[in-house]
Design an enzyme around this catalytic site. Sequence first.
Site, PDB file in Angstrom:
ATOM      1  N   ASP A  31       0.929  -1.106   0.029  1.00 48.74           N
ATOM      2  CA  ASP A  31      -0.108  -0.034  -0.104  1.00 48.74           C
ATOM      3  C   ASP A  31       0.802   1.367   0.028  1.00 48.74           C
ATOM      4  OD1 ASP A  31      -3.231   0.505   1.064  1.00 48.74           O
ATOM      5  OD2 ASP A  31      -1.537   2.199   0.962  1.00 48.74           O
ATOM      6  N   ILE A  32       0.474   2.309  -0.759  1.00 53.12           N
ATOM      7  CA  ILE A  32       1.228   3.431  -0.997  1.00 53.12           C
ATOM      8  C   ILE A  32       1.301   4.097   0.397  1.00 53.12           C
ATOM      9  CG2 ILE A  32      -0.463   5.125  -1.797  1.00 53.12           C
ATOM     10  CD1 ILE A  32       1.509   5.638  -3.965  1.00 53.12           C
ATOM     11  N   ASN A  87     -12.783  -3.073   2.963  1.00 55.97           N
ATOM     12  CA  ASN A  87     -13.731  -1.676   3.257  1.00 55.97           C
ATOM     13  C   ASN A  87     -14.743  -1.953   1.867  1.00 55.97           C
ATOM     14  OD1 ASN A  87     -12.486  -0.577   5.214  1.00 55.97           O
ATOM     15  ND2 ASN A  87     -10.997   0.092   3.983  1.00 55.97           N
ATOM     16  N   GLY A  93     -15.283   3.572   4.043  1.00 57.37           N
ATOM     17  CA  GLY A  93     -14.307   4.343   3.580  1.00 57.37           C
ATOM     18  C   GLY A  93     -13.577   3.713   2.189  1.00 57.37           C
ATOM     19  N   GLN A  94     -14.390   3.013   1.570  1.00 59.76           N
ATOM     20  CA  GLN A  94     -13.862   2.324   0.586  1.00 59.76           C
ATOM     21  C   GLN A  94     -13.407   3.466  -0.549  1.00 59.76           C
ATOM     22  OE1 GLN A  94     -16.008  -0.426  -1.646  1.00 59.76           O
ATOM     23  NE2 GLN A  94     -14.660  -1.097  -3.343  1.00 59.76           N
ATOM     24  N   HIS A 100     -10.556  -5.423  -2.931  1.00 58.19           N
ATOM     25  CA  HIS A 100      -9.209  -5.572  -2.509  1.00 58.19           C
ATOM     26  C   HIS A 100      -9.314  -6.113  -0.973  1.00 58.19           C
ATOM     27  CE1 HIS A 100     -10.117  -1.197  -2.220  1.00 58.19           C
ATOM     28  NE2 HIS A 100      -9.159  -1.296  -1.219  1.00 58.19           N
ATOM     29  N   HIS A 102      -7.121  -5.745   2.320  1.00 63.26           N
ATOM     30  CA  HIS A 102      -5.866  -5.162   3.134  1.00 63.26           C
ATOM     31  C   HIS A 102      -5.409  -6.090   4.156  1.00 63.26           C
ATOM     32  CE1 HIS A 102      -6.838  -0.769   2.517  1.00 63.26           C
ATOM     33  NE2 HIS A 102      -8.012  -1.166   2.128  1.00 63.26           N
TER      34      HIS A 102
HETATM   35  P1  5GP Z   1      -9.628   1.430   0.235  1.00 63.14           P
HETATM   36  O1  5GP Z   1      -9.812   2.764   1.217  1.00 63.14           O
HETATM   37  O2  5GP Z   1     -10.440   1.706  -0.776  1.00 63.14           O
HETATM   38  O3  5GP Z   1     -10.017   0.177   0.904  1.00 63.14           O
HETATM   39  O4  5GP Z   1      -8.441   1.501   0.369  1.00 63.14           O
HETATM   40  C1  5GP Z   1      -7.758   1.810  -0.855  1.00 63.14           C
HETATM   41  C2  5GP Z   1      -6.112   1.706  -0.470  1.00 63.14           C
HETATM   42  O5  5GP Z   1      -5.432   2.066  -1.637  1.00 63.14           O
HETATM   43  C3  5GP Z   1      -5.496   2.751   0.524  1.00 63.14           C
HETATM   44  O6  5GP Z   1      -4.982   2.438   1.457  1.00 63.14           O
HETATM   45  C4  5GP Z   1      -4.668   3.669  -0.319  1.00 63.14           C
HETATM   46  O7  5GP Z   1      -3.506   4.156   0.240  1.00 63.14           O
HETATM   47  C5  5GP Z   1      -4.132   2.521  -1.459  1.00 63.14           C
HETATM   48  N1  5GP Z   1      -3.646   3.426  -2.858  1.00 63.14           N
HETATM   49  C6  5GP Z   1      -4.286   4.402  -3.571  1.00 63.14           C
HETATM   50  N2  5GP Z   1      -3.774   4.733  -4.513  1.00 63.14           N
HETATM   51  C7  5GP Z   1      -2.742   3.622  -4.513  1.00 63.14           C
HETATM   52  C8  5GP Z   1      -1.585   3.544  -5.616  1.00 63.14           C
HETATM   53  O8  5GP Z   1      -1.375   4.363  -6.561  1.00 63.14           O
HETATM   54  N3  5GP Z   1      -0.831   2.660  -5.228  1.00 63.14           N
HETATM   55  C9  5GP Z   1      -0.555   1.951  -3.996  1.00 63.14           C
HETATM   56  N4  5GP Z   1       0.227   0.741  -3.847  1.00 63.14           N
HETATM   57  N5  5GP Z   1      -1.953   1.978  -3.350  1.00 63.14           N
HETATM   58  C10 5GP Z   1      -2.707   3.084  -3.598  1.00 63.14           C
END
Ligand code: 5GP
Length: 114
Positions: A31-32, A87, A93-94, A100, A102
Amino acid sequence: MAEKTVFQRIIDREIPAEIVYEDAECIAFKDIRPQAPFHVLVVPKRVIPTLNDLSDADAQTIGHLFVAMRTIAAEQGLTGGYRVVVNCGPDAGQEVMHVHFHMVAGRKFGWPPG
Ligand code: 5GP
């Protein structure tokens, strides 16, 4: 055609990511914005926007992601355990509309989650 998600662009190698695992059905990359010392996103290659978009045909794919996470945990030496979070939708908070998991590890996690 709908715009590609950032995860689809990682799968297609259009943007870089630190990939830790890949097979025919899924990919896992760091994750970034990590929320723990180990924070990897495990993503099916087939685009499914949210958990609510799953069909019966996706059951094997989702099961496969859990088997992949077991492999990742062994390969990455996550001997202390790990947490898996999904999420779904705005209240959770998706942010990225491509299902995906985590996978976080390397510190203690509280319960209930925030
Ligand atoms: P969500 O909130 O949708 O469950 O999580 C999305 C996740 O994707 C976040 O933790 C965010 O940091 C990660 N993310 C968003 N853009 C990028 C990206 O360009 N590269 C990587 N490696 N992770 C990303």
